[in-house]
Design a protein around this motif. Structure first.
Motif, PDB file in Angstrom:
ATOM      1  N   SER A 179       0.811  -1.214   0.000  1.00 56.78           N
ATOM      2  CA  SER A 179       0.000   0.000   0.000  1.00 56.78           C
ATOM      3  C   SER A 179       0.844   1.263   0.000  1.00 56.78           C
ATOM      4  N   LEU A 180       1.922   1.245  -0.754  1.00 58.22           N
ATOM      5  CA  LEU A 180       2.658   2.482  -0.977  1.00 58.22           C
ATOM      6  C   LEU A 180       2.329   2.952  -2.390  1.00 58.22           C
ATOM      7  N   TYR A 181       2.812   4.130  -2.753  1.00 58.95           N
ATOM      8  CA  TYR A 181       2.450   4.691  -4.055  1.00 58.95           C
ATOM      9  C   TYR A 181       3.234   4.011  -5.166  1.00 58.95           C
ATOM     10  N   ASN A 188       3.413   4.324  -8.403  1.00 59.22           N
ATOM     11  CA  ASN A 188       4.112   5.032  -9.466  1.00 59.22           C
ATOM     12  C   ASN A 188       5.060   6.109  -8.940  1.00 59.22           C
ATOM     13  N   LEU A 189       5.309   6.063  -7.639  1.00 59.01           N
ATOM     14  CA  LEU A 189       6.390   6.879  -7.108  1.00 59.01           C
ATOM     15  C   LEU A 189       7.607   5.979  -6.932  1.00 59.01           C
ATOM     16  N   THR A 190       8.781   6.568  -7.030  1.00 59.88           N
ATOM     17  CA  THR A 190       9.967   5.743  -6.878  1.00 59.88           C
ATOM     18  C   THR A 190      10.162   5.408  -5.394  1.00 59.88           C
ATOM     19  N   GLN A 208      11.172   8.456  -3.528  1.00 55.79           N
ATOM     20  CA  GLN A 208      10.065   9.407  -3.358  1.00 55.79           C
ATOM     21  C   GLN A 208       9.096   8.935  -2.278  1.00 55.79           C
ATOM     22  N   PHE A 224       8.389  10.964   1.153  1.00 57.81           N
ATOM     23  CA  PHE A 224       7.038  11.369   1.476  1.00 57.81           C
ATOM     24  C   PHE A 224       6.631  10.905   2.875  1.00 57.81           C
ATOM     25  N   TYR A 225       6.869   9.627   3.152  1.00 61.86           N
ATOM     26  CA  TYR A 225       6.437   9.137   4.465  1.00 61.86           C
ATOM     27  C   TYR A 225       7.269   9.730   5.588  1.00 61.86           C
ATOM     28  N   ASP A 282      15.580   4.499  -7.598  1.00 59.60           N
ATOM     29  CA  ASP A 282      14.818   5.253  -8.596  1.00 59.60           C
ATOM     30  C   ASP A 282      13.839   4.388  -9.390  1.00 59.60           C
ATOM     31  N   ASN A 337      10.204   2.554  -9.855  1.00 58.93           N
ATOM     32  CA  ASN A 337       8.842   2.712  -9.363  1.00 58.93           C
ATOM     33  C   ASN A 337       8.538   1.596  -8.373  1.00 58.93           C
TER      34      ASN A 337
END
Lengths: 579, 372, 374
Positions: A415-417, A419-421, A424, A428-429, A458, A460
């Motif tokens: 449950s992480l993003y 399409n974020l690397t 990233q 964010f977290y 880097d 995704n």
């Protein structure tokens, strides 16, 4: 002799972004008719690609595949008419009932109308789904969904059955039932089955096992042959002075030890040679050890074949500096008479337990037993219908932001993003947990290093191999050094190597005073817990230490039941009572 | 402590990354706006510049020839057929070969030569009655001019024409001015609404929402983080289309830039509020797309984008009061063509502010009560 | 088709029908959205100006100004407001209280029949150019009618060599609803055929049901037929409901024959479905499929079909594009069937175009649909 499947020299590559990934590399094998062959290997070994190639769903780059005497590349439709394939996410129509799903596949596979009644009866009997035929497939529990998927695949007995990780996320009881269905088909209809799995005890039940690693066949033999080289190298260590967890932590760091795994009251060790004196001398002489030689199992072979030796260098102790001085008797999580209703349905009923600081506390139960619901209530993601709970002294649903700062959470599903690397996501977290500037930089660096994510920084997140996804989720849950960790089926679908690594970290955390609440379907993992509860139909069935629970299932026939046997025993007893 | 500020930046940055790193989302932000700008800008016009006409002239006289010459000389009219028999008329109109047929009877020139009035008959295809009425107006103009010219030649009294029929603001009555300014409102609404409506649903579907909710981040910050990208993208996209409207479509921008951007800001704020409301209610992305669609279609139709609000029944006109696009369209058209400023447009600002405040508050409430 | 093939097809159709009935979003697109659209266009939207608020500036009231104002009062097109000075009226125009001004100057009566040109001036708000054009036209018409009448009353005859007489065929009352409602029917069918179909096939990919479906004896054409038939039935049902609403509720005349409507409607439904399937082959997730369906199906049906905007007046490049917009042909058929009747040349030409499009799109679908995950 005619082989149902003959694969010779096949290769298949995919383009993933700018990199070419060789999913399969010169793979050749033959399947024996009328038996179950297991397909095992770590994540990304190429198992699913192989299955899809066999059904003619993908084109091969080179090589030849003959399925039931047909060329899978040239005559995919004929192949597809004669095999049954159950993909990892079996495509049940969730808005259709169980019966309607079954009808659809009966129509598609050409089961004559007059034969249906009987076939349905057999299948429903085998799967135990008779009471649920009118329920929407989306409303079935994970285990029932898998059984329904299997029933759909078997609605017309195929000559060849391909199952892609049919038991992922399925509880031990349902898992055993799934296997019974498979065996039944093999014996009664002489079906050939190819089954991929992450459970190594399942591999042991297969007639033959194909071990795939990085797109290559490492070994193809009956499972017994795999463990033969390990004769005389497997031991059970026990000590009265140390908890199994502490003992395992010590042993796993010693050279000469390939694998150390908590089992029953001790630690199972696989040594590099039949000679274990060198290991014993490395252990502190103050610690008294009882050592027994034991029979090697398939898992030992798997680990010793694949484990990288340099893994020992990783330090799992984490960045935590929690003081051990805090009284360990303090109850960090308290749950009293917890209840959650969804309409008429009671998902969690009268659940009470408490967890002390520094404990690893397990929540076990069949699919749909109410574990996840309990978990979500504890994390404040779901309001309770009645009862009381406190985590670090507060109910997180109404708690201040500060209270949530103390917990780390790892969801059942990644449950992480996506399409974020990796980097990233970490940044964010870190910000979400109030880490900024230098502190953020430090913690992100730590996460990259401790979880060996630097190579993927880097990439995704959604493109990571499953094991790395799990590492990243774990890193996110740990970055802010929480006092309490909630881990919901953290190892589901993860291969044995990654699971070992995960538990090594978790153990280290618990030793440093972090409280861990965990759910799992791997019963051997329950051995890592200090205490655990077993849930069924929303209620607590049993509560205690792993040993206490195992003792509940002690019988003459089973003087030393495994956790899995104990679990199945308890669940069955409850079913008998309610029946 | 500057951490709330840093936190909001981190949250908004994450939304932007999640949106822009995904190929299909990028496509949604760029593809539809371009397609719509081109299609609407060039295709959506009420102006007729190619009216297909058939002439049934039974008369051989000079007057009729002059009339026909006039018609043929008009730049908006294309005379396709000259027919000889009355029976041909029905076929041409029925088959949509021509929009109208002009019938000049055999006595036409003779009657005019006598100094009397002769009648010319127009038969129009009313299947699109709006087009028919516009075409009729064009023909009327031509005939009126001819009448006056003939009367002048004879130095007789013709019908007094209206002197000075002037259209304000859009002096040459370009429909493009009307439509393209409308697109600014339409496109920014669509993009902002889709971006915000999908943001929470996407996180719910992918399971990332739970992970976010267990962090110490307060829901209000999450909401702000979700609102910012829609708002910013709307502002940027609005700016680009406004620039294109001025630079490419040559529409004059006569009024106050401040009023325009304040209007755009309030408008986008209410779009964000509505988008977040949809987002809070929907669980899956498909529902969110559908929810957005179900809001968009009536919102566009009732906004006066293509059809005047004044022509709607009273009950429907009441409904338009809650449509933020209605207010913004008045603002942008006024700023562009009428030279509107803050003072003049004040009555358009406060309803949008109220819609924005209410929808954001509602979204916040829904958000809190549907968190599980 | 073999017995087994028929059985497979029947199974798929049953499954698809059950899903339609259980999925609120299918119901929303097939029934809620059409009703919303029909009501908006049937009741809400109109291109016919009625009661246009205009300001009449009377600087010197007398019998003739009163008579002219009376003409505007009596007209359905206007609802006049009176101003003493042009400045007041212009302010009202600026504030959008009125859409136009008719300015009767103080020498109006004196110059009325002595000047070659009249002494009234007209201003309209040109922002909505279409509306402004119509308003100007109506003002001119009212003025001409009045001045002719006045002249007759005074016994002088105005020199009006050409009298224009017009008849609007098929829609004599010039009610825009009569052409908007049939157009909306075409849009609704496009939505069902293209948007819904694209979404449901993409959903099979999204939810992973496609993979299991592939490894069955199911043939390509059976899969396509299994998707087409249920949505075809849904679309035709929707067509009937819309048709009944159009003629009963909105009183749109229907001059053509029902069987032709059914036949051409079926053909158009097939074309839309083929487009929907084609989209879903390209876009394997619901989000992208939905977007493409809206851009290639919904918007062109609205803008490029001739439903509201005249195709002949579009730039040549865009006119060319309209030829591959199926809605264009169906809008022409519908407007003809509803308002004009069975006009064969129109029906045949447009039906022919639809048939060609159907052949092309079906060929593409058949070519692109493969039982493969790549």
């Amino acid at each position: 002799m005619i082989f149902p499947v003959e694969v010779s020299q096949i290769s298949k590559a995919f383009q993933a972004g700018e990199v070419q990934v060789q999913a399969l590399d010169q793979v050749s094998f033959k399947l024996m008719p009328g038996q179950v062959t297991g397909l095992i290997g770590p994540d990304g070994a190429g198992k699913t690609t192989l299955m899809r190639l066999l059904c003619g769903l993908l084109s091969i780059d080179e090589g030849e595949i003959t399925v039931l005497g047909l060329d899978a590349a040239k005559q995919p439709e004929s192949v597809q008419s004669r095999v049954s394939y159950m993909p990892q996410r079996f495509g049940l129509y969730e808005d259709l009932t169980a019966q309607e799903n079954l009808d659809l596949y009966a129509d598609l596979k050409g089961l004559a109308v007059e034969d249906r009644l009987e076939r349905y009866k057999t299948l429903m009997h085998l799967t135990g789904l008779s009471p649920f035929t009118k329920r929407l497939a989306g409303k079935l529990s994970g285990g029932m969904k898998q059984k329904l998927g299997l029933a759909c695949a078997l609605v017309v007995p195929p000559e060849l059955l391909l199952l892609d990780e049919p038991t992922v996320g399925v509880d031990p009881v349902s898992r055993r039932e799934l296997w019974q269905i498979v065996y039944n088909q093999v014996e009664q209809a002489g079906m050939t089955v190819l089954l991929s799995t992450a459970y190594l005890d399942e591999a042991e039940r297969c007639a033959e096992v194909i071990l795939l690693h990085e797109g290559k066949v490492i070994n193809h033999a009956p499972p017994k042959h795999f463990s033969e080289p390990l004769q005389g190298r497997t031991w059970l260590f026990e000590s009265d002075q140390l908890t199994p967890r502490q003992l395992q932590l010590k042993l796993s760091l010693l050279s000469g030890v390939i694998d150390a795994l908590i089992a029953n009251q001790g630690v199972r060790v696989v040594s590099e040679s039949t000679e274990i004196e060198s290991i014993l001398t490395a252990v502190d002489p103050a610690i008294k050890l009882q050592i027994k030689a034991v029979q090697p199992i398939f898992e030992d072979a798997f680990i010793s074949l694949l484990k990288k030796r340099d893994d020992h260098s990783v330090n799992y102790s984490g960045s935590h500096q929690l003081s051990k001085s805090v009284s360990s008797a303090e109850e960090v999580i308290k749950v009293e008479k917890l209840e959650r209703r969804f309409g008429d349905f009671i998902a969690v009923n009268d659940v009470s337990f408490s967890v002390k600081r520094g404990e690893i506390f397990g929540l076990l139960g069949a699919n749909g037993a109410g574990k996840s619901t309990t978990f979500r209530m504890l994390c404040g993601l779901l309001p309770l219908s009645s009862g009381q709970l406190s985590v670090a002294g507060v109910d997180l649903r109404h708690a201040s932001d500060k209270a949530r700062q103390k917990i780390g959470y790892m969801a059942q599903k990644f449950s992480l993003y996506g399409n974020l690397t990796v980097i990233q996501n970490l940044h964010f977290y870190a910000s979400c947990y109030g880490l900024f500037k230098k502190r953020k930089q430090e913690q992100v660096e730590w996460a990259l290093e401790a979880f060996e994510l630097s190579d993927y920084r880097d990439s995704n997140a959604k493109d990571l191999p499953l094991g790395y996804k799990q590492r990243l989720s774990f890193a996110v849950a740990l970055m802010h050094e929480p006092e309490i960790l909630f881990l919901d089926e953290p190892t589901s679908g993860v291969d044995p190597l990654a699971r070992r690594e995960f538990w090594a970290r978790t153990n280290a955390l618990a030793e440093s005073g972090v409280t861990v609440l965990v759910t799992t379907h791997f019963m051997d993992e329950a051995n890592y817990c200090d205490r655990l509860i077993i849930m069924a139909s929303g209620q607590v069935l049993a509560q205690g230490t792993p040993l206490q629970l195992k003792q509940l299932a002690q019988k003459e026939a089973q003087p030393l039941p495994t956790m899995e046997e104990a679990f199945i025993y308890l669940i069955e007893q409850q079913t008998d009572q309610s029946a | 402590m500057n951490s709330p500020f840093l936190l909001i930046i981190a949250l908004a940055l994450k939304e932007f990354l999640a949106l822009l790193r995904d190929k299909s989302s990028r496509f949604v932000l760029i593809g539809p706006p371009i397609a719509q700008l081109l299609v609407f800008g060039y295709a959506a016009s009420y102006d007729l510049d190619n009216i297909s006409v058939a002439i049934y002239n039974e008369d051989r006289g000079i007057a009729s020839r002059e009339l026909v010459g006039r018609i043929e000389g008009s730049p908006n009219i294309n005379v396709l057929y000259r027919i000889q028999k009355e029976s041909e008329i029905a076929g041409l109109i029925d088959n949509r070969d021509v929009l109208l047929v002009m019938h000049i009877d055999s006595e036409f020139s003779a009657t005019i030569a006598k100094g009397e009035s002769a009648t010319v008959q127009l038969l129009l295809d009313g299947r699109n009655s709006n087009t028919a009425m516009i075409a009729l107006n064009y023909l009327r103009d031509i005939i009126l001019q001819l009448n006056r010219q003939w009367s002048d030649q004879k130095q007789a009294r013709g019908p007094p024409a209206i002197i000075e029929a002037r259209a304000w603001y859009n002096e040459n009555l370009h429909s493009q001015w009307f439509i393209v300014t409308g697109i600014v409102g339409l496109l920014t609404l669509v993009v902002t609404l889709i971006v915000t409506a999908l943001s929470v649903a996407r996180e719910r579907e992918q399971g990332t929402f739970d992970q976010l909710l267990v962090t110490p981040v307060h829901p209000v910050f999450i909401l702000i983080g979700k609102a910012l990208p829609g708002l910013l993208i709307g502002l940027i996209e609005g700016g680009v289309i406004i620039t294109l409207a001025v630079g490419w479509f040559d529409i004059p921008l006569r009024g106050s830039f401040v009023a325009l951007y304040l209007g755009l800001f309030l408008f986008l704020l209410s779009a964000v509020g509505i988008g977040l409301m949809i987002s809070a209610i929907c669980i899956t992305q498909q529902q969110a797309v559908l929810g957005a669609f179900l809001f968009l279609v009536p919102a566009v139709i009732l906004s006066g984008f293509a059809t005047p609000i004044a022509n709607m029944p009273d009950v429907v006109q009441l409904l338009t009061w809650i449509d933020p696009l209605k207010y913004f369209l008045v603002i942008i058209r006024s700023v562009f063509m009428e030279g509107g400023d803050l003072g003049l447009l004040w009555p358009q600002f406060w309803p949008m502010a109220i819609i924005a405040a209410l929808s954001l508050a509602m979204a916040g409430w829904l958000f809190k009560h549907r968190m599980y | 088709m073999t017995t087994a093939g028929r059985q497979r097809l029947a199974g798929l159709i049953r499954k698809e029908s059950l899903q339609i009935m259980r999925d609120p979003s299918s119901i929303a697109i097939a029934f809620v959205l059409p009703v919303v659209l029909l009501f908006l266009f049937g009741y809400g939207v109109s291109l016919d100006a009625r009661n246009i608020p205009i300001g009449i500036v009377v600087e010197q009231p007398d019998a003739s100004t009163q008579s002219l104002s009376g003409s505007f009062e009596k007209s359905d097109y206007f609802s006049p407001f009176y101003f003493q000075t042009i400045q007041q009226a212009e302010r009202a125009l600026e504030q959008r209280d009125i859409d136009g001004i008719v300015w009767l100057k103080n020498d109006f009566a004196r110059k009325l029949f002595s000047q070659p040109d009249a002494v009234i001036a007209v201003r309209v708000n040109g922002v909505n150019s279409n509306q402004a054009n119509l308003t100007l036209g109506y003002i001119r018409g009212t003025w001409l009618a009045w001045i002719t009448h006045q002249a007759e009353a005074r016994g002088t005859k105005l020199e009006m060599p050409i009298q224009l007489e017009h008849r609007v065929w098929f829609n004599p009352a010039v009610d825009s609803r009569f052409f908007l409602v049939p157009g909306v029917v075409a849009i609704i069918m496009t939505l069902i055929g293209t948007l819904l179909t694209a979404l449901v096939v993409a959903r099979e990919w999204d939810r992973g049901t496609m993979e299991a479906l592939f490894v069955t004896p199911l043939r390509n054409h059976e899969f396509i037929a299994g998707k087409l038939i249920p949505y075809f039935v849904l679309g035709i049902t929707s067509l009937f409901v819309n048709f009944l609403l159009a003629i009963w509720l909105f009183k749109v005349p229907f001059e053509g024959s029902l069987w032709l409507l059914l036949l051409t409607g079926s053909l158009y439904m097939l074309v839309s479905l083929a487009v929907g399937l084609l989209i879903s082959v390209v876009a394997k997730n619901q989000f992208v499929a939905g977007q493409i369906a809206i851009i290639t199906g919904f918007l062109p049906a609205f803008i490029l079909s001739g439903f509201i905007f005249d195709i002949n007046s579009m730039p040549a490049a865009i006119q060319l594009i309209t030829h591959i917009v199926p809605a264009r042909y169906f809008v022409a058929i519908l407007q003809t069937l509803f308002l004009a009747g069975d006009i064969w040349p129109v029906i045949l030409a447009n039906t022919g175009a639809l048939l060609i499009l159907l052949a092309v799109f079906s060929w593409l679908v058949a070519k692109k649909t493969r039982k493969s995950l790549e």
